[in-house]
Design an enzyme around this catalytic site. Structure first.
Site, PDB file in Angstrom:
ATOM      1  N   ASP A   1     -57.820  83.670 -51.315  1.00  0.00           N
ATOM      2  CA  ASP A   1     -57.747  85.131 -51.495  1.00  0.00           C
ATOM      3  C   ASP A   1     -59.077  85.853 -51.288  1.00  0.00           C
ATOM      4  O   ASP A   1     -59.127  87.080 -51.328  1.00  0.00           O
ATOM      5  CB  ASP A   1     -57.179  85.450 -52.906  1.00  0.00           C
ATOM      6  CG  ASP A   1     -57.988  84.746 -54.015  1.00  0.00           C
ATOM      7  OD1 ASP A   1     -57.371  84.271 -54.982  1.00  0.00           O
ATOM      8  OD2 ASP A   1     -59.227  84.654 -53.885  1.00  0.00           O
TER       9      ASP A   1
ATOM     10  N   HIS B   1     -59.422  75.526 -48.245  1.00  0.00           N
ATOM     11  CA  HIS B   1     -58.069  75.669 -47.693  1.00  0.00           C
ATOM     12  C   HIS B   1     -57.929  76.906 -46.818  1.00  0.00           C
ATOM     13  O   HIS B   1     -56.819  77.347 -46.541  1.00  0.00           O
ATOM     14  CB  HIS B   1     -57.038  75.699 -48.835  1.00  0.00           C
ATOM     15  CG  HIS B   1     -56.948  74.404 -49.571  1.00  0.00           C
ATOM     16  ND1 HIS B   1     -56.318  74.269 -50.790  1.00  0.00           N
ATOM     17  CD2 HIS B   1     -57.423  73.178 -49.257  1.00  0.00           C
ATOM     18  CE1 HIS B   1     -56.404  73.002 -51.194  1.00  0.00           C
ATOM     19  NE2 HIS B   1     -57.079  72.324 -50.294  1.00  0.00           N
TER      20      HIS B   1
ATOM     21  N   CYS C   1     -55.639  81.321 -33.221  1.00  0.00           N
ATOM     22  CA  CYS C   1     -54.584  81.005 -32.257  1.00  0.00           C
ATOM     23  C   CYS C   1     -54.031  79.614 -32.583  1.00  0.00           C
ATOM     24  O   CYS C   1     -54.783  78.689 -32.895  1.00  0.00           O
ATOM     25  CB  CYS C   1     -55.152  81.022 -30.828  1.00  0.00           C
ATOM     26  SG  CYS C   1     -53.854  80.746 -29.608  1.00  0.00           S
TER      27      CYS C   1
ATOM     28  N   ASN D   1     -58.847  74.864 -68.044  1.00  0.00           N
ATOM     29  CA  ASN D   1     -57.504  75.118 -67.535  1.00  0.00           C
ATOM     30  C   ASN D   1     -56.598  75.637 -68.643  1.00  0.00           C
ATOM     31  O   ASN D   1     -56.793  75.315 -69.812  1.00  0.00           O
ATOM     32  CB  ASN D   1     -56.930  73.818 -66.934  1.00  0.00           C
ATOM     33  CG  ASN D   1     -56.014  74.109 -65.764  1.00  0.00           C
ATOM     34  OD1 ASN D   1     -56.367  74.849 -64.856  1.00  0.00           O
ATOM     35  ND2 ASN D   1     -54.815  73.538 -65.818  1.00  0.00           N
TER      36      ASN D   1
ATOM     37  N   GLN E   1     -60.168  76.186 -53.682  1.00  0.00           N
ATOM     38  CA  GLN E   1     -58.890  75.971 -52.995  1.00  0.00           C
ATOM     39  C   GLN E   1     -58.225  77.324 -52.733  1.00  0.00           C
ATOM     40  O   GLN E   1     -57.224  77.412 -52.034  1.00  0.00           O
ATOM     41  CB  GLN E   1     -57.952  75.119 -53.853  1.00  0.00           C
ATOM     42  CG  GLN E   1     -58.490  73.738 -54.189  1.00  0.00           C
ATOM     43  CD  GLN E   1     -57.630  73.056 -55.229  1.00  0.00           C
ATOM     44  OE1 GLN E   1     -56.692  72.322 -54.900  1.00  0.00           O
ATOM     45  NE2 GLN E   1     -57.930  73.298 -56.485  1.00  0.00           N
ATOM     46  N   ASN E   2     -58.773  78.360 -53.335  1.00  0.00           N
ATOM     47  CA  ASN E   2     -58.163  79.687 -53.223  1.00  0.00           C
ATOM     48  C   ASN E   2     -58.456  80.298 -51.858  1.00  0.00           C
ATOM     49  O   ASN E   2     -59.542  80.103 -51.300  1.00  0.00           O
ATOM     50  CB  ASN E   2     -58.684  80.607 -54.337  1.00  0.00           C
ATOM     51  CG  ASN E   2     -58.321  80.065 -55.710  1.00  0.00           C
ATOM     52  OD1 ASN E   2     -57.368  79.282 -55.827  1.00  0.00           O
ATOM     53  ND2 ASN E   2     -59.093  80.414 -56.729  1.00  0.00           N
TER      54      ASN E   2
END
Ligand code: BV8
Length: 247
Positions: free
Chosen positions: A99, A114, A122, A218, A96-97
């Site tokens: 970066d 994502h 555009c 986590n 989901q990162n």
């Protein structure tokens, strides 16, 4: 600590979230000093927010692009690279990162669900220009324009209320089907994610429905923690390098 056997009988699907990049210094979204604390999500991570105030959205993403360019992968990223090298095409990493740290660490079998901070496209759906690599940190007060159609450029990020790329979802689905019907052991491991955002947060249910084994790594309990059979609480950069038993 429990260890995760990674042998020639194992198929492993990994899902990562902001917690895996947290140890590289990239801020997470929810929780202390999270990005959403001082940035209202719907105003900076939605098509409506972009239509209303593209300057504000570009300021938010330019800031994150500059931030992500200045950090490096951590041992959690490196462990996932080692697992991929050990398992080959029986490994897939869905992140989901945005970066780009997994690719910078050396991961190759990556699905960026994502989008990516270092890609721009555009915003005009009629425009034929494809998303392109872009490391430019646009100065505050500017919104870049498309040289082909003059429309506004936007970050190549999946915002709330937008559909994920069907090709990405298909790649994850196809891997899961092959893993589930391989006769081997299908394992799903989620790391550093609050389990708050769909469809990523629903992956654990799909794997369980297919008879797979589910693991969560986590720092805090996630929203969907109860749906995991195994749970290791701790920092991904410390847990992941010790968790995998490669045989
Ligand atoms: C879609 C881009 C179809 C922005 C992001 C079904 C049910 C309910 C709602 C929905 C649903 N289907 C769709 C929705 C709506 C919505 C959604 O899920 N809303 C939620 C809030 C309820 N989903 C969507 O809109 C998706 N689109 O489904 O299309 C559709 C279309 C229209 C209408 C309906 C359906 C699009 C989702 C993508 C949105 N874009 N990002 C950006 O990144 O700039 S989501 C955003 O949250 C980020 O991508 C981020 O990756 C993601 C999840 O956050 P996490 O990565 O989990 O990060 P977080 O900070 O939350 O948690 C970090 C965790 O790490 C914590 O638990 C912490 O304890 C832990 N941690 C911290 N440090 C460490 C650590 N762990 C280990 N080690 C550490 N050191």
């Amino acid at each position: 600590m429990e260890t995760l056997l990674l042998d020639s009988n194992t198929w492993l699907l990994v899902l990562t979230g902001a917690g895996v990049s947290a140890e590289s210094g990239v801020p997470t979204f929810r929780g202390m000093n999270g990005l959403w604390e001082d940035q209202p999500v719907e105003q900076v991570a939605s098509p409506e927010g972009f239509a209303k105030d593209p300057l504000r959205v570009w300021r938010f993403y330019s800031q994150r692009r500059a931030g992500a360019a200045g950090v490096s992968p951590n041992p959690g990223h490196d462990a996932l690279v080692a697992w991929e090298r050990h398992l080959g095409d029986r490994f897939l990493l869905a992140t989901q990162n945005v970066d780009g740290l997994h690719s910078r660490a050396g991961s190759q079998r990556v699905v960026e669900m994502h989008g990516n901070l270092f890609k721009t496209r555009c915003s005009n759906d009629e425009c034929k220009r494809a998303p392109f690599d872009d490391t430019t940190v646009y100065p505050a007060g500017t919104v870049p324009g498309c040289k082909d159609c003059g429309g506004l450029l936007r970050p190549h990020i999946v915002w709330f209320g937008e559909y994920l790329d069907p090709a990405d979802l298909e790649r994850i689905q196809d891997f899961s089907l092959r893993a589930a019907s391989s006769g081997g052991r299908f394992v799903f491991l989620a790391a550093g994610t609050s389990g708050a955002v769909y469809p990523a947060a629903g992956m654990v249910d799909q794997v369980r429905g297919a008879g797979g084994e589910t693991w969560l790594v986590n720092l805090d309990p996630a929203e969907n923690s109860r749906r995991f059979q195994h749970s290791v609480q701790g920092k991904s950069g410390e847990v992941l390098p010790k968790l995998g038993r490669l045989v």
